[in-house]
Enzyme design. Structure first.
Site, PDB file in Angstrom:
ATOM      1  N   TYR A   1     -12.977   6.014 -14.973  1.00  0.00           N
ATOM      2  CA  TYR A   1     -12.885   5.036 -13.885  1.00  0.00           C
ATOM      3  C   TYR A   1     -13.397   3.661 -14.326  1.00  0.00           C
ATOM      4  CZ  TYR A   1     -14.266   2.420  -9.769  1.00  0.00           C
ATOM      5  OH  TYR A   1     -14.442   1.407  -8.861  1.00  0.00           O
TER       6      TYR A   1
ATOM      7  N   PHE B   1     -26.496  15.138  -4.333  1.00  0.00           N
ATOM      8  CA  PHE B   1     -26.284  15.605  -5.704  1.00  0.00           C
ATOM      9  C   PHE B   1     -27.440  15.108  -6.576  1.00  0.00           C
ATOM     10  CE2 PHE B   1     -21.705  15.320  -4.258  1.00  0.00           C
ATOM     11  CZ  PHE B   1     -21.582  16.691  -4.084  1.00  0.00           C
TER      12      PHE B   1
ATOM     13  N   ASP C   1       0.865  -1.193   0.000  1.00  0.00           N
ATOM     14  CA  ASP C   1       0.000   0.000   0.000  1.00  0.00           C
ATOM     15  C   ASP C   1       0.901   1.242   0.000  1.00  0.00           C
ATOM     16  OD1 ASP C   1      -3.248   0.283   1.218  1.00  0.00           O
ATOM     17  OD2 ASP C   1      -2.020   2.059   0.817  1.00  0.00           O
TER      18      ASP C   1
ATOM     19  N   ALA D   1      -6.284   0.975  -5.930  1.00  0.00           N
ATOM     20  CA  ALA D   1      -6.940   1.628  -7.073  1.00  0.00           C
ATOM     21  C   ALA D   1      -7.319   3.057  -6.713  1.00  0.00           C
ATOM     22  CB  ALA D   1      -8.215   0.851  -7.452  1.00  0.00           C
TER      23      ALA D   1
ATOM     24  N   ASP E   1       4.173   1.659  -4.193  1.00  0.00           N
ATOM     25  CA  ASP E   1       3.108   1.994  -5.141  1.00  0.00           C
ATOM     26  C   ASP E   1       2.856   0.804  -6.070  1.00  0.00           C
ATOM     27  OD1 ASP E   1       2.085   5.000  -6.062  1.00  0.00           O
ATOM     28  OD2 ASP E   1       1.929   3.440  -7.624  1.00  0.00           O
TER      29      ASP E   1
HETATM   30  C1  UD1 Z   1     -19.073   4.093  -6.005  1.00  0.00           C
HETATM   31  C2  UD1 Z   1     -17.611   3.939  -5.687  1.00  0.00           C
HETATM   32  C3  UD1 Z   1     -16.896   3.314  -6.832  1.00  0.00           C
HETATM   33  C4  UD1 Z   1     -17.590   1.990  -7.152  1.00  0.00           C
HETATM   34  C5  UD1 Z   1     -19.044   2.263  -7.501  1.00  0.00           C
HETATM   35  C6  UD1 Z   1     -19.842   1.028  -7.784  1.00  0.00           C
HETATM   36  C7  UD1 Z   1     -16.638   5.506  -4.103  1.00  0.00           C
HETATM   37  C8  UD1 Z   1     -16.047   6.854  -3.880  1.00  0.00           C
HETATM   38  N1  UD1 Z   1     -17.036   5.240  -5.349  1.00  0.00           N
HETATM   39  O1  UD1 Z   1     -19.273   5.048  -7.071  1.00  0.00           O
HETATM   40  O2  UD1 Z   1     -15.552   3.072  -6.500  1.00  0.00           O
HETATM   41  O3  UD1 Z   1     -16.956   1.328  -8.189  1.00  0.00           O
HETATM   42  O4  UD1 Z   1     -19.644   2.871  -6.368  1.00  0.00           O
HETATM   43  O5  UD1 Z   1     -21.151   1.440  -8.049  1.00  0.00           O
HETATM   44  O6  UD1 Z   1     -16.725   4.723  -3.197  1.00  0.00           O
HETATM   45  N2  UD1 Z   1     -23.616  11.599  -3.724  1.00  0.00           N
HETATM   46  C9  UD1 Z   1     -24.351  12.534  -2.995  1.00  0.00           C
HETATM   47  N3  UD1 Z   1     -23.703  13.213  -2.012  1.00  0.00           N
HETATM   48  C10 UD1 Z   1     -22.372  13.035  -1.722  1.00  0.00           C
HETATM   49  C11 UD1 Z   1     -21.641  12.089  -2.484  1.00  0.00           C
HETATM   50  C12 UD1 Z   1     -22.295  11.394  -3.486  1.00  0.00           C
HETATM   51  O7  UD1 Z   1     -25.539  12.724  -3.231  1.00  0.00           O
HETATM   52  O8  UD1 Z   1     -21.864  13.696  -0.814  1.00  0.00           O
HETATM   53  C13 UD1 Z   1     -24.335  10.821  -4.740  1.00  0.00           C
HETATM   54  C14 UD1 Z   1     -23.622  10.708  -6.072  1.00  0.00           C
HETATM   55  O9  UD1 Z   1     -23.932  11.780  -6.922  1.00  0.00           O
HETATM   56  C15 UD1 Z   1     -24.165   9.371  -6.580  1.00  0.00           C
HETATM   57  C16 UD1 Z   1     -24.364   8.545  -5.295  1.00  0.00           C
HETATM   58  O10 UD1 Z   1     -24.429   9.495  -4.244  1.00  0.00           O
HETATM   59  O11 UD1 Z   1     -25.402   9.531  -7.208  1.00  0.00           O
HETATM   60  C17 UD1 Z   1     -23.226   7.589  -5.024  1.00  0.00           C
HETATM   61  O12 UD1 Z   1     -22.013   8.310  -5.141  1.00  0.00           O
HETATM   62  P1  UD1 Z   1     -20.624   7.692  -4.612  1.00  0.00           P
HETATM   63  O13 UD1 Z   1     -20.764   7.253  -3.204  1.00  0.00           O
HETATM   64  O14 UD1 Z   1     -19.543   8.666  -4.941  1.00  0.00           O
HETATM   65  O15 UD1 Z   1     -20.523   6.339  -5.440  1.00  0.00           O
HETATM   66  P2  UD1 Z   1     -20.548   5.969  -7.003  1.00  0.00           P
HETATM   67  O16 UD1 Z   1     -20.273   7.139  -7.866  1.00  0.00           O
HETATM   68  O17 UD1 Z   1     -21.804   5.191  -7.211  1.00  0.00           O
END
Ligand code: UD1
Length: 301
Positions: free
Chosen positions: A138, A199, A31, A73, A51
């Protein structure tokens, strides 16, 4: 077994290291502590600070290992839109280095942490045979990594398995970056009396799977004799919940001090995601932790 866990100081990695140790295996972690933390690594595991794109270090780390669990990753969709080259470098080239090191050093099995993001935004429940439609760097970086695993399974005497995780959540998920996962960010906001930021309209759905269930899936993929080399398995709860529904559950858990605010939708965001994990369930793995239980654990921390 002797197992290398790349990204083993991180969120999913550290839980997987604990599960491997509890099952009696010897664990070495590679890591770079970019998002992981040394204190996440149990003292029984060896920690190598390097890395995944350091080819020499990766080869040295895998020496003597029977299997590798590859979690190192860059995992954020928005970060990948800003930094595509870094994302391809770590997620795709890093995987190539690991596979080649495994082949050269006689490691027998490599398990990749892939993602349901490879399915993109095509509607419907996703089984492994669903069409693939990566929308952002990604998901493309992970799909290319998957292709490398399939290539090594076909070309060499290496067993390779791709696990497509849906949205993983749980203790030790970082909350301190704009790229952090939504549930970690919301629980952190609740703790300091800040509003949970949504969001979009909050009607997007996700299939949230507990990190404890994911760690058990990883253990099974590393140790099972029945798992198919060159194949891919979804790791999902099978339940799609909207962000608004989850906020309602969170409010029940923490009370009316939980507030929310809405912000514009993120570009590259998938609207709906839900996984069918029948294939992995046929091998004896089942999702055990309901979201309400997992959320309760998170808000108590
Ligand atoms: C996440 C993972 C990604 C994984 C994928 C599988 C993370 C950072 N990303 O992406 O590695 O491969 O799931 O589906 O763990 N949102 C909010 N408020 C916030 C943050 C996010 O509303 O403060 C919303 C986003 O716009 C999205 C949803 O929550 O619609 C999920 O977002 P996020 O947790 O970043 O995950 P993914 O983009 O789905």
């Amino acid at each position: 077994m002797h197992v290398l866990v790349t990204g083993g100081a991180g969120f999913i990695g550290s839980h997987s290291v604990a599960a491997l140790l509890a099952d009696g295996h010897t664990v070495r972690v590679l890591d770079n502590l970019h998002s992981g933390q040394a204190e996440n690594v149990p003292p029984e595991a060896e920690l190598i600070l390097a890395d995944i794109t350091d080819q020499v270090a990766v080869e040295a780390a895998i020496q003597g290992c029977d299997a590798a669990l590859h979690l190192a990753a860059l995992v954020s969709v928005p970060q990948s839109l800003k930094q595509p080259i870094e994302t391809f470098g770590v997620n795709t080239t890093g995987t190539a280095y690991l596979l080649e090191a495994a082949r050269r050093m006689g490691c027998r099995r490599v398990v990749l942490a892939s993602t349901c993001a490879v399915y993109g935004d095509i509607p419907g429940m996703k089984a492994e045979v669903a069409p693939l439609h990566p929308l952002v760097p990604y998901s493309a970086s992970k799909l290319m990594a998957e292709e490398l695993l399939r290539c090594y399974a076909r070309s060499y005497a290496l067993q390779t398995i791709c696990l497509r995780y849906f949205n993983v959540y749980g203790p030790r998920q970082r909350a301190d970056s704009p790229y952090s996962g939504v549930l970690a960010r919301w629980c952190a906001a609740v703790r300091v009396g800040q509003p949970c930021r949504v969001f979009g309209d909050g009607e997007q759905t996700r299939d949230f799977v507990s990190v404890h269930d994911v760690a058990r899936a990883n253990l099974r993929a590393i140790t099972s004799a029945a798992i198919e080399s060159g194949a891919v398995y979804n790791v999902a709860s099978g339940q799609a919940l909207s962000l608004n529904t989850i906020l309602a559950t969170l409010r029940e858990l923490v009370g009316p001090q939980m507030t929310r605010e809405y912000a514009p939708a993120r570009s590259g965001d998938i609207l709906h995601s839900c996984g069918d994990s029948t294939r992995l369930q046929a091998l004896g793995w089942h999702p055990e932790i309901e979201l309400a239980t997992g959320l309760a654990e998170l808000v108590e921390i």
